[in-house]
Design an enzyme around this catalytic site. Structure first.
Site, PDB file in Angstrom:
ATOM      1  N   ALA A 262       0.852  -1.207   0.000  1.00  0.00           N
ATOM      2  CA  ALA A 262       0.000   0.000   0.000  1.00  0.00           C
ATOM      3  C   ALA A 262       0.879   1.246   0.000  1.00  0.00           C
ATOM      4  O   ALA A 262       1.967   1.251   0.573  1.00  0.00           O
ATOM      5  CB  ALA A 262      -0.892  -0.008   1.229  1.00  0.00           C
ATOM      6  N   CYS A 270       3.589   1.388 -18.099  1.00  0.00           N
ATOM      7  CA  CYS A 270       2.739   0.248 -18.487  1.00  0.00           C
ATOM      8  C   CYS A 270       1.398   0.202 -17.772  1.00  0.00           C
ATOM      9  O   CYS A 270       0.360   0.346 -18.409  1.00  0.00           O
ATOM     10  CB  CYS A 270       3.490  -1.056 -18.238  1.00  0.00           C
ATOM     11  SG  CYS A 270       4.858  -1.271 -19.367  1.00  0.00           S
TER      12      CYS A 270
END
Ligand code: UDX
Length: 445
Positions: A262, A270
């Protein structure tokens, strides 16, 4: 074998060097003269651990050459198309200009027995379209063009390993099981003989499946990151700890610990563009409902950047006016000098726009950031970034930042407050040294 690599950006440069390392003769082509000149001189235009050394080694064998002349690819048995497919300006879809240009240019130089292998990340149905285009450009029938779609899954920072020892190979062929396609598979197997000999799984599919495998994999990874970042938002609201939560759910084998980090979320060349292009393509196919969740994945990801700005503002006493903010990190991830869609730079720019003086440090990416995103002030040392800062933001988890000694830094800042946007610093160490440590998704002490 003799191989051509068309396009020497991130994917192509790595692929060309690695194919030479596998023992092949490689002719790599690009329209960008400066890039070809640098590569011919043994310098890659990107930071990838080990790549420059490997490039120099392969140039010395004489088997690896770089050129801007596409006609030079004619002797190749296999042609790899490795050009970029960026996000189209102002739209979600992928821009296929470079892929089409490569196909049109290759057509007249393609020998009938040679194989074309597509590696660029493309919207589903592009392989079939390219085959038609190459045929037209070469004045032959579509069925006379041999083409395999062979997506790459390389991660920046591990690009060599991911190319020479990938988790799997995927070959999308024209007609699975037909003698023609079996011959194409056999030819590509010869290119990858070394990694295949170690038992690397190799899957043969039709074109659409192979094209979809790539975007599906990236969509899954992006979703996993946004899932944990959504949990992070809930933890912040409920007083929970997202790190403990991720650790606990990750012990379930079906979930696993990877890609549950997180923080300020994903960036790079990408994941963000690929999920957007995937949604756009699904819309064109009438399957947009299937992917509406990716809109949420994107939104969660961008919200983490805004949340970081809010936390920084709070730490500055509710306003950025007249405040100094030190930013650690510019690259979209560590061990890379790539700043494309970098969460760190988005945060830095938003804070600067809100009135703060922002100083950004990065161990590798400053030379690119100074040219491509000239907004914030870029500084060469961590000390300069921290000097007089009202708050310090840790936004790219370079080892250099984990190795910092918080005790010696506390006196250089205006206020010893650090916000860890990657959840990678040791809160106990920073707090023991007198710092106020805050992080995304973790309780405030
Ligand atoms: C990705 C895919 O991993 C790769 O297979 C594909 O071929 C290209 O896209 P890359 O862009 O190099 O590779 O980066 P990756 O390591 O996947 O990280 C992407 C972003 O997600 C980074 O900004 C990274 O910081 C972030 N991330 C990653 C998280 O925020 N949390 C995580 O747990 C993992």
């Amino acid at each position: 074998m003799t191989i051509s690599v068309i396009g020497t950006g991130y994917l192509g440069a790595v692929h060309a060097v690695c194919m030479a390392d596998l023992g092949h003769t490689v002719i790599a082509v690009d329209v960008d003269e400066a890039k070809i000149e640098a590569l011919s001189a043994g310098r890659t235009p990107l930071y990838e651990p080990g790549l420059d050394e490997m490039l120099q080694e392969q140039l010395a064998t004489g088997r690896l050459t770089f050129t801007t002349d596409l006609a030079a690819v004619e002797p190749a048995d296999v042609h790899f198309i490795c050009v970029g497919t960026p996000q189209a300006s102002g739209e979600n879809r992928a821009d296929l200009t470079y892929v089409y240009a490569a196909a049109d240019a290759l057509g007249p130089h393609l020998r009938p027995e040679s194989l074309v292998v597509g590696k660029s990340t493309v919207p589903v149905a592009t392989a079939e379209r390219l085959r038609r285009r190459i045929a037209k450009a070469g004045g032959r029938k579509k069925s006379e063009v041999r083409l395999v779609w062979n997506p790459e899954f390389l991660r920046e920072g591990f690009a060599i390993e991911d190319t020479v020892a990938p988790d799997r190979f995927v070959y999308g062929v024209a007609e699975p099981g037909s003698p023609e396609s079996d011959a194409d598979v056999a030819l590509l197997d010869r290119v990858y003989a070394r990694p295949l000999s170690t038992g690397t799984p190799r899957l043969v599919t039709d074109y659409p499946t192979a094209e979809l495998v790539k975007v599906a994999a990236n969509a899954f990874l992006a979703t996993k990151i946004s899932f944990i970042n959504a949990m992070s938002e809930v933890c912040e609201a409920a007083g929970g700890d997202v790190l403990a939560l991720a650790e606990a759910i990750g012990h379930d084998d079906r979930i696993g610990h990877k890609f549950l980090g997180a923080g300020v979320g994903f960036g790079g060349g990408c994941l963000p563009k690929d999920i957007r292009a995937f949604m756009a393509r699904a819309g064109e196919l009438g399957a947009d409902q299937a992917l509406t969740f990716l809109r949420e994945v994107d939104a969660i990801n961008l919200r983490r950047r805004a949340r970081m700005v809010d936390l920084a503002r709070e730490a500055c006493g509710g306003t950025f006016k007249g405040r100094r903010v030190g930013v650690l990190g510019a690259a979209f991830k560590p061990n890379s000098d790539d700043i494309r869609d970098s969460p760190a730079l988005d945060v830095a720019e938003m804070i600067k726009a809100a009135g703060a003086q922002v100083r950004v440090h990065d161990p590798r990416a400053l030379h690119v950031a100074r040219v491509q995103r000239p907004g914030p002030e870029y500084v060469d040392t961590i000390a300069e970034a921290l000097e007089g800062a009202h708050v310090v933001l840790h936004l790219t988890e370079w080892q250099d930042y984990r190795d910092l000694d918080p005790a010696s830094l506390a006196s250089t800042v205006e206020a010893p407050v650090i916000i860890d946007g990657r959840n990678k610093l040791d809160p106990a160490r920073w707090r023991a040294a007198g710092w106020t440590y805050r992080a995304l998704g973790r309780p405030q002490v």
